[in-house]
Design a protein around this motif. Structure first.
Motif, mmCIF file in Angstrom:
data_model
loop_
_atom_site.group_PDB
_atom_site.id
_atom_site.type_symbol
_atom_site.label_atom_id
_atom_site.label_comp_id
_atom_site.label_asym_id
_atom_site.label_seq_id
_atom_site.Cartn_x
_atom_site.Cartn_y
_atom_site.Cartn_z
ATOM 1 N N VAL A 47 0.840 8.606 4.030
ATOM 2 C CA VAL A 47 1.413 8.458 2.481
ATOM 3 C C VAL A 47 0.961 6.963 1.755
ATOM 4 N N GLN A 48 -0.146 6.443 2.328
ATOM 5 C CA GLN A 48 -0.344 5.239 1.672
ATOM 6 C C GLN A 48 -1.742 5.258 0.889
ATOM 7 N N VAL A 49 -1.833 4.258 0.088
ATOM 8 C CA VAL A 49 -2.964 4.186 -0.773
ATOM 9 C C VAL A 49 -4.205 4.911 -0.099
ATOM 10 N N PRO A 50 -4.776 4.167 0.808
ATOM 11 C CA PRO A 50 -6.132 4.643 1.404
ATOM 12 C C PRO A 50 -6.122 6.217 1.659
ATOM 13 N N ALA A 100 -4.999 9.491 -8.460
ATOM 14 C CA ALA A 100 -4.723 10.043 -6.975
ATOM 15 C C ALA A 100 -3.051 10.354 -6.980
ATOM 16 N N HIS A 101 -2.575 11.216 -6.081
ATOM 17 C CA HIS A 101 -1.115 11.292 -5.805
ATOM 18 C C HIS A 101 -0.469 10.180 -5.561
ATOM 19 N N ARG A 102 0.379 9.888 -6.055
ATOM 20 C CA ARG A 102 1.347 8.509 -5.740
ATOM 21 C C ARG A 102 1.824 8.482 -4.343
ATOM 22 N N PRO A 103 1.900 7.228 -3.888
ATOM 23 C CA PRO A 103 1.969 7.100 -2.490
ATOM 24 C C PRO A 103 3.523 7.144 -2.445
ATOM 25 N N LEU A 138 0.998 -1.175 -0.093
ATOM 26 C CA LEU A 138 -0.079 -0.022 0.029
ATOM 27 C C LEU A 138 0.905 1.307 -0.079
ATOM 28 N N GLY A 139 2.184 1.282 -0.276
ATOM 29 C CA GLY A 139 2.986 2.237 -0.628
ATOM 30 C C GLY A 139 3.974 2.824 0.241
ATOM 31 N N THR A 140 4.152 2.076 1.281
ATOM 32 C CA THR A 140 5.191 2.416 2.353
ATOM 33 C C THR A 140 6.552 2.066 1.838
ATOM 34 N N ASP A 160 4.740 -1.121 -5.982
ATOM 35 C CA ASP A 160 4.360 -0.904 -7.553
ATOM 36 C C ASP A 160 3.038 -1.179 -7.435
ATOM 37 N N ILE A 161 2.314 -2.122 -6.895
ATOM 38 C CA ILE A 161 0.940 -2.228 -7.041
ATOM 39 C C ILE A 161 0.290 -1.111 -6.106
#
Length: 409
Positions: A234-237, A388-391, A92-94, A377-378
């Motif tokens: 900074v995560q996807v949700p 949305a803004h990237r994580p 989820l982007g961390t 990358d997912i």
């Protein structure tokens, strides 16, 4: 209006990472998917086969074959070891950081003092190092299934203590320690003696309760994961909330990822129930991101039970077909894992493996995503999909999908 589903088949790796000989020699030769198929060569998972599972595996140890129409790749783990908690944070982007490693024995004095200050009864158990028995029903010690020293377990006998009480004890521990994760969980046990009987020492330094042996997973299992140092902003949700897209988390991912503005289905283990909730969430939303975790595969890996692992894969495979039938042309599905847990390798812990990344959209022509250097990358692709803004971490592979579709159209 579109929908994006990420289904994480917990622990379903497709081969040891290249760095395993150096960083995790105990995982040499690990291949969760490959070894299950070697042991059960007639096992067929038609939906996963269609999605490109064998393409990602790069071998054909059984009856299944690569799919010429699949869109697929593999992803490497950027986090150290092979950890469900950090694996999902990474998805989820961390950006993973080096985890703290500290045996429970180094913090037992501090933890015990805090518990006693809250009126809890404690007893040190073992011959040194020690684990703690709290209120005659809850064990605290090192997690023996994850990388040693990075996680502490609070294992409760829910026949004697409510899960709320186990969580309260977990919060006290969480306040006193800085390891990446504290897991508070339990099940209904016939006797707390089962905790004593499942106590094990590793390397003369780590001590805890062998969770599968304890029986905590067998009846009324409940769990909550308490993390440290993860910035959910900074995560996807959070990124999706900023652009008005709701997030639904189902299963173990809901226990370990913060989703304050979305819908979280927590404390769920049964795979059929989890897939039903996922299908229902898809059918009632016009625009949504759904991330679902199938935990029973991981539990089968810990139990070193190939047949149980395969049974859960077959159930998921059937529901995947239903999920795909319910998806519209603009929707997107990713099926992946977070690490490995090879039930044949000779130990009951996670294995450091690369994971499959299987992508499906209606009318999407075959697309090779290559080797993704991080699970993030997912998450980056999800954010790109919704504008949305990237994580914090990761690079989107959405342009590859768009290019393939535009060529096809």
């Amino acid at each position: 209006m579109a929908r994006f589903v990420v289904l994480v088949i917990d622990s379903f790796g497709v081969g040891a990472m290249d760095d395993v000989p150096r960083v995790r020699p105990q995982d040499l030769g690990a291949n969760t998917c490959g070894h299950i198929l070697e042991h059960l060569p007639t096992l067929r998972l038609p939906t996963l086969e269609k999605l490109g599972l064998m393409n990602a595996l790069g071998a054909t140890p059984g009856v299944m074959r690569p799919s010429p129409g699949a869109s697929w790749g593999v992803a490497e783990l950027m986090h150290e070891g092979g950890d469900t908690f950090m694996g999902h944070q990474e998805i989820l982007g961390t950006l993973p950081r080096t985890p703290l490693r500290m045996p429970f024995s180094q913090v037992i004095d501090k933890v015990e003092a805090a518990l006693r200050a809250e009126g809890r009864k404690t007893q040190r158990c073992g011959n040194g190092p020690y684990w703690l028995l709290v209120d005659d029903a809850v064990a605290i010690g090192d997690n023996l299934e994850a990388d040693l020293g990075q996680v502490y377990n609070i294992t409760g006998n829910l026949s004697e203590k409510s899960f709320d009480e186990v969580k309260a004890i977990g919060r006290i521990v969480r306040q006193q320690v800085e390891v990446g994760r504290v897991i508070a969980f339990g099940g209904r046990l016939a006797s707390t003696q089962q905790l004593w009987d499942a106590a094990e020492t590793r390397d003369g330094t780590y001590i805890g309760i062998n969770a599968p042996r304890s029986g905590a997973y067998d009846d009324g299992f409940q769990v909550v994961h308490m993390g440290y140092g993860v910035d959910d902003s900074v995560q996807v949700p959070a990124r999706l909330h900023a652009v008005g897209v709701p997030t639904v988390l189902v299963g173990k991912v809901a226990d370990i990822v913060n989703n304050p503005h979305g819908e979280s289905w927590q404390n769920l283990v049964d795979s059929q129930r989890i897939m039903e909730i996922t299908l229902d969430a898809l059918n009632r939303q016009q625009s949504v991101f759904i991330c679902t975790n199938i935990q029973e595969t991981d539990l089968a890996g810990h139990a070193e039970d190939v047949d149980r692992y395969a049974d859960r894969l077959q159930l998921v495979d059937r529901y995947l077909a239903r999920l795909m039938e319910a998806m519209r042309r603009d929707d997107c599905l990713v099926v992946m894992a977070d690490h490995g847990n090879d039930p044949t390798i000779g130990h009951s812990r996670h294995t450091r493996e690369k994971v499959p990344v299987l992508v499906w959209q209606q009318d999407l022509p075959p697309t090779e995503l290559g080797v993704r250097t991080t699970l993030s990358d997912i998450g980056a692709t999800v954010c790109d999909f919704f504008g949305a803004h990237r994580p914090e971490n990761g690079h989107s592979f959405l342009p590859l999908l768009k290019t393939a579709r535009n060529r096809h159209d």
